[in-house]
Design a protein around this motif. Structure first.
Motif, PDB file in Angstrom:
ATOM      1  N   ARG A   1      53.243 -38.517 -22.016  1.00  0.00           N
ATOM      2  CA  ARG A   1      53.077 -38.001 -20.657  1.00  0.00           C
ATOM      3  C   ARG A   1      54.425 -37.527 -20.118  1.00  0.00           C
ATOM      4  O   ARG A   1      55.031 -38.179 -19.266  1.00  0.00           O
ATOM      5  CB  ARG A   1      52.489 -39.073 -19.734  1.00  0.00           C
ATOM      6  CG  ARG A   1      51.058 -39.470 -20.044  1.00  0.00           C
ATOM      7  CD  ARG A   1      50.096 -38.273 -19.988  1.00  0.00           C
ATOM      8  NE  ARG A   1      50.133 -37.561 -18.730  1.00  0.00           N
ATOM      9  CZ  ARG A   1      49.352 -37.858 -17.694  1.00  0.00           C
ATOM     10  NH1 ARG A   1      48.502 -38.863 -17.767  1.00  0.00           N
ATOM     11  NH2 ARG A   1      49.415 -37.137 -16.590  1.00  0.00           N
ATOM     12  N   PRO A   2      54.926 -36.394 -20.612  1.00  0.00           N
ATOM     13  CA  PRO A   2      56.232 -35.905 -20.148  1.00  0.00           C
ATOM     14  C   PRO A   2      56.233 -35.479 -18.687  1.00  0.00           C
ATOM     15  O   PRO A   2      57.297 -35.241 -18.115  1.00  0.00           O
ATOM     16  CB  PRO A   2      56.505 -34.715 -21.074  1.00  0.00           C
ATOM     17  CG  PRO A   2      55.148 -34.255 -21.511  1.00  0.00           C
ATOM     18  CD  PRO A   2      54.327 -35.499 -21.622  1.00  0.00           C
ATOM     19  N   ASP A   3      55.042 -35.379 -18.084  1.00  0.00           N
ATOM     20  CA  ASP A   3      54.965 -34.989 -16.674  1.00  0.00           C
ATOM     21  C   ASP A   3      55.022 -36.192 -15.740  1.00  0.00           C
ATOM     22  O   ASP A   3      54.937 -36.035 -14.517  1.00  0.00           O
ATOM     23  CB  ASP A   3      53.676 -34.206 -16.416  1.00  0.00           C
ATOM     24  CG  ASP A   3      52.421 -35.029 -16.702  1.00  0.00           C
ATOM     25  OD1 ASP A   3      52.476 -35.903 -17.599  1.00  0.00           O
ATOM     26  OD2 ASP A   3      51.393 -34.801 -16.034  1.00  0.00           O
ATOM     27  N   LYS A   4      55.171 -37.400 -16.289  1.00  0.00           N
ATOM     28  CA  LYS A   4      55.192 -38.618 -15.482  1.00  0.00           C
ATOM     29  C   LYS A   4      56.539 -39.323 -15.599  1.00  0.00           C
ATOM     30  O   LYS A   4      57.161 -39.337 -16.660  1.00  0.00           O
ATOM     31  CB  LYS A   4      54.088 -39.585 -15.934  1.00  0.00           C
ATOM     32  CG  LYS A   4      52.668 -39.044 -15.810  1.00  0.00           C
ATOM     33  CD  LYS A   4      52.214 -39.010 -14.365  1.00  0.00           C
ATOM     34  CE  LYS A   4      50.740 -38.618 -14.275  1.00  0.00           C
ATOM     35  NZ  LYS A   4      50.272 -38.586 -12.863  1.00  0.00           N
ATOM     36  N   GLY A   5      56.979 -39.927 -14.502  1.00  0.00           N
ATOM     37  CA  GLY A   5      58.213 -40.699 -14.514  1.00  0.00           C
ATOM     38  C   GLY A   5      58.240 -41.654 -13.335  1.00  0.00           C
ATOM     39  O   GLY A   5      57.469 -41.508 -12.375  1.00  0.00           O
ATOM     40  N   ARG A   6      59.120 -42.655 -13.403  1.00  0.00           N
ATOM     41  CA  ARG A   6      59.247 -43.616 -12.302  1.00  0.00           C
ATOM     42  C   ARG A   6      60.718 -43.865 -12.008  1.00  0.00           C
ATOM     43  O   ARG A   6      61.504 -44.172 -12.902  1.00  0.00           O
ATOM     44  CB  ARG A   6      58.554 -44.930 -12.639  1.00  0.00           C
ATOM     45  CG  ARG A   6      58.843 -46.053 -11.627  1.00  0.00           C
ATOM     46  CD  ARG A   6      58.040 -47.295 -11.913  1.00  0.00           C
ATOM     47  NE  ARG A   6      56.627 -47.090 -11.589  1.00  0.00           N
ATOM     48  CZ  ARG A   6      55.679 -48.002 -11.808  1.00  0.00           C
ATOM     49  NH1 ARG A   6      55.998 -49.160 -12.376  1.00  0.00           N
ATOM     50  NH2 ARG A   6      54.426 -47.753 -11.483  1.00  0.00           N
ATOM     51  N   PHE A   7      61.073 -43.739 -10.732  1.00  0.00           N
ATOM     52  CA  PHE A   7      62.403 -44.074 -10.249  1.00  0.00           C
ATOM     53  C   PHE A   7      62.273 -45.300  -9.345  1.00  0.00           C
ATOM     54  O   PHE A   7      61.256 -45.468  -8.668  1.00  0.00           O
ATOM     55  CB  PHE A   7      63.002 -42.919  -9.451  1.00  0.00           C
ATOM     56  CG  PHE A   7      63.249 -41.677 -10.265  1.00  0.00           C
ATOM     57  CD1 PHE A   7      64.517 -41.382 -10.742  1.00  0.00           C
ATOM     58  CD2 PHE A   7      62.212 -40.799 -10.557  1.00  0.00           C
ATOM     59  CE1 PHE A   7      64.753 -40.239 -11.488  1.00  0.00           C
ATOM     60  CE2 PHE A   7      62.433 -39.654 -11.307  1.00  0.00           C
ATOM     61  CZ  PHE A   7      63.703 -39.373 -11.777  1.00  0.00           C
ATOM     62  N   SER A   8      63.296 -46.142  -9.311  1.00  0.00           N
ATOM     63  CA  SER A   8      63.203 -47.350  -8.493  1.00  0.00           C
ATOM     64  C   SER A   8      64.583 -47.811  -8.046  1.00  0.00           C
ATOM     65  O   SER A   8      65.606 -47.414  -8.614  1.00  0.00           O
ATOM     66  CB  SER A   8      62.500 -48.471  -9.268  1.00  0.00           C
ATOM     67  OG  SER A   8      63.254 -48.843 -10.408  1.00  0.00           O
ATOM     68  N   PHE A   9      64.587 -48.671  -7.016  1.00  0.00           N
ATOM     69  CA  PHE A   9      65.826 -49.300  -6.566  1.00  0.00           C
ATOM     70  C   PHE A   9      65.478 -50.577  -5.810  1.00  0.00           C
ATOM     71  O   PHE A   9      64.399 -50.695  -5.209  1.00  0.00           O
ATOM     72  CB  PHE A   9      66.654 -48.353  -5.689  1.00  0.00           C
ATOM     73  CG  PHE A   9      65.985 -47.893  -4.422  1.00  0.00           C
ATOM     74  CD1 PHE A   9      66.159 -48.583  -3.230  1.00  0.00           C
ATOM     75  CD2 PHE A   9      65.181 -46.762  -4.424  1.00  0.00           C
ATOM     76  CE1 PHE A   9      65.555 -48.154  -2.058  1.00  0.00           C
ATOM     77  CE2 PHE A   9      64.569 -46.322  -3.257  1.00  0.00           C
ATOM     78  CZ  PHE A   9      64.755 -47.019  -2.067  1.00  0.00           C
ATOM     79  N   PRO A  10      66.373 -51.578  -5.829  1.00  0.00           N
ATOM     80  CA  PRO A  10      66.114 -52.842  -5.136  1.00  0.00           C
ATOM     81  C   PRO A  10      66.285 -52.684  -3.629  1.00  0.00           C
ATOM     82  O   PRO A  10      67.068 -51.846  -3.161  1.00  0.00           O
ATOM     83  CB  PRO A  10      67.173 -53.781  -5.719  1.00  0.00           C
ATOM     84  CG  PRO A  10      68.295 -52.871  -6.112  1.00  0.00           C
ATOM     85  CD  PRO A  10      67.647 -51.593  -6.570  1.00  0.00           C
ATOM     86  N   VAL A  11      65.561 -53.503  -2.867  1.00  0.00           N
ATOM     87  CA  VAL A  11      65.661 -53.416  -1.418  1.00  0.00           C
ATOM     88  C   VAL A  11      65.424 -54.785  -0.794  1.00  0.00           C
ATOM     89  O   VAL A  11      64.571 -55.554  -1.256  1.00  0.00           O
ATOM     90  CB  VAL A  11      64.652 -52.385  -0.857  1.00  0.00           C
ATOM     91  CG1 VAL A  11      63.211 -52.828  -1.110  1.00  0.00           C
ATOM     92  CG2 VAL A  11      64.878 -52.148   0.626  1.00  0.00           C
ATOM     93  N   SER A  12      66.215 -55.099   0.222  1.00  0.00           N
ATOM     94  CA  SER A  12      66.027 -56.298   1.046  1.00  0.00           C
ATOM     95  C   SER A  12      66.367 -55.899   2.477  1.00  0.00           C
ATOM     96  O   SER A  12      67.520 -55.556   2.775  1.00  0.00           O
ATOM     97  CB  SER A  12      66.934 -57.443   0.588  1.00  0.00           C
ATOM     98  OG  SER A  12      66.532 -57.945  -0.667  1.00  0.00           O
ATOM     99  N   VAL A  13      65.362 -55.904   3.356  1.00  0.00           N
ATOM    100  CA  VAL A  13      65.573 -55.486   4.745  1.00  0.00           C
ATOM    101  C   VAL A  13      64.781 -56.381   5.682  1.00  0.00           C
ATOM    102  O   VAL A  13      63.704 -56.874   5.340  1.00  0.00           O
ATOM    103  CB  VAL A  13      65.152 -54.015   4.969  1.00  0.00           C
ATOM    104  CG1 VAL A  13      66.058 -53.065   4.205  1.00  0.00           C
ATOM    105  CG2 VAL A  13      63.701 -53.799   4.581  1.00  0.00           C
ATOM    106  N   ALA A  14      65.327 -56.592   6.881  1.00  0.00           N
ATOM    107  CA  ALA A  14      64.624 -57.333   7.929  1.00  0.00           C
ATOM    108  C   ALA A  14      64.034 -56.319   8.900  1.00  0.00           C
ATOM    109  O   ALA A  14      64.440 -56.222  10.063  1.00  0.00           O
ATOM    110  CB  ALA A  14      65.579 -58.283   8.633  1.00  0.00           C
ATOM    111  N   ALA A  15      63.079 -55.532   8.414  1.00  0.00           N
ATOM    112  CA  ALA A  15      62.513 -54.447   9.209  1.00  0.00           C
ATOM    113  C   ALA A  15      61.265 -54.902   9.951  1.00  0.00           C
ATOM    114  O   ALA A  15      60.629 -55.894   9.601  1.00  0.00           O
ATOM    115  CB  ALA A  15      62.187 -53.267   8.303  1.00  0.00           C
ATOM    116  N   SER A  16      60.908 -54.130  10.980  1.00  0.00           N
ATOM    117  CA  SER A  16      59.702 -54.388  11.768  1.00  0.00           C
ATOM    118  C   SER A  16      59.264 -53.066  12.389  1.00  0.00           C
ATOM    119  O   SER A  16      60.024 -52.087  12.362  1.00  0.00           O
ATOM    120  CB  SER A  16      59.990 -55.417  12.861  1.00  0.00           C
ATOM    121  OG  SER A  16      60.883 -54.882  13.820  1.00  0.00           O
TER     122      SER A  16
END
Length: 359
Positions: A156-171
């Motif tokens: 599936r050369p048309d598919k990919g995944r990018f990611s990054f870690p996150v920690s937030v005190a959002a609301s």
């Protein structure tokens, strides 16, 4: 050495001279250029020039992206909040992503996330997902950094995944936004991105899929038909390279180049054997210096800019060129062509082969 090996070696040298990775790309395909570090390295003489792998392409394009010169998106980004108060996760993507330019994107969270992961699942049409570049802006270091990349699979050369870690005190009342940017370096097509975030408890929040058109300036070459031949000491052949910015973004640092390689027996075509000229408005026809390519007898030239920079949407850059062959040149088949790009990325190249004839 066989003719095929000689041609492969010449291609490597032409790449080094032009700082363009031409490789196995089809005519008119955009290809990533080598970085400044690669330009100063020793050419891999005798090795075939091939299109770089995704990791190499990603490294090349991202190597100088802390300040991202000449890519249309520089410095500290504006982190505008996106989405509605009811959305725990929102994602935005610019509707157009011209090849070679950074396009804005961001993720907004309205729920607390501890040791979570933001995932951006991409689907492409017209180009492979591995050629896509994505970065986030790190507020602490004030630098753009690459996202982690996970290949979905070769089937599936048309598919990919990018990611990054996150920690937030959002609301909902205090949303947190992470600035992102996207760059396509391959062919025109379409891009769709589905954003999600998974927290350490396994809860997943998803945002609506966003899409963008991937395009590039319309570029054409006229006046150089198939089977062109040039006579030693004869008249010059005139041709024209036209770049019209059909995108909605300005193209900074537009650059164009010419490359050539030819060999007959033990005699290679040298820069002294070709006379390349460019018509510069207000100055007439000017000779363009051809620079030999490293340890191989290929050569290249940087063309003189002909349009105001940046190239605005709807604007056109025209390069009028003519080529002649010196009387002492060897009779040979010459592999030649032109390329156009911005910054470190080429979005167009076209081969313009010709034969040097004795008469």
């Amino acid at each position: 050495m066989s003719a095929r090996q000689a041609t492969a070696g010449s291609a490597a040298a032409v790449v080094a001279g032009l700082a363009l990775v031409i490789g196995a790309a089809a005519p008119g395909q955009a290809v990533p250029a080598a970085t400044a570090g690669a330009r100063s390295s020793v050419p891999n003489c005798g090795a075939a020039a091939t299109a770089p792998g995704a990791a190499a392409a990603r490294s090349n394009a991202a190597a100088g992206t802390e300040t991202a010169p000449d890519t249309g998106f520089t410095g500290s980004p504006a982190t505008a909040v996106t989405g509605s108060a009811a959305q725990k996760l929102s994602y935005s993507l610019a509707p157009e992503a011209p090849i070679g330019l950074w396009s804005s994107s961001n993720v907004t969270l309205r729920t607390p996330v501890s040791k979570g992961t933001v995932r951006l699942d991409v689907t492409t049409q017209g180009f492979i997902a591995d050629s896509l570049l994505m970065q986030r802006y790190d507020e602490k270091s004030h630098r753009w950094v690459d996202l982690d990349v996970q290949r979905v699979g070769t089937e599936r050369p048309d598919k990919g995944r990018f990611s990054f870690p996150v920690s937030v005190a959002a609301s909902p009342g205090r949303p947190a936004t992470v600035a992102l940017r996207v760059q396509a370096i391959d062919r025109p097509g379409r891009l769709a991105v589905a954003a999600s975030v998974v927290d350490r408890h396994g809860r997943t929040y998803r945002a609506p899929t966003r899409s963008a058109v991937v395009d590039r300036p319309a570029t054409t070459v006229t006046g150089w038909p198939s089977g062109t031949g040039l006579v030693r000491g004869g008249a010059a052949k005139e041709f024209e390279l036209t770049v019209r910015n059909t995108t909605k973004r300005a193209y900074p640092a537009l650059n164009a180049g010419y490359f050539a390689y030819g060999q007959s027996g033990g005699r290679a075509v040298a820069p002294k054997d070709l006379v390349l000229q460019q018509y510069v408005p207000g100055h007439g026809w000017q000779r363009v210096p051809l620079v030999p390519g490293g340890c191989d007898p290929g050569m290249s030239a940087e063309l003189t800019p002909t349009a105001r920079s940046p190239l605005a949407p709807g604007a056109t850059a025209v390069y009028r060129l003519r080529l002649a062959v010196a009387g002492g040149a060897p009779a040979a088949d010459v592999e030649a062509g032109v390329s156009v790009g911005t910054g470190d990325t080429s979005f167009f190249y076209r081969t313009l082969p010709f034969r040097i004839r004795a008469r």
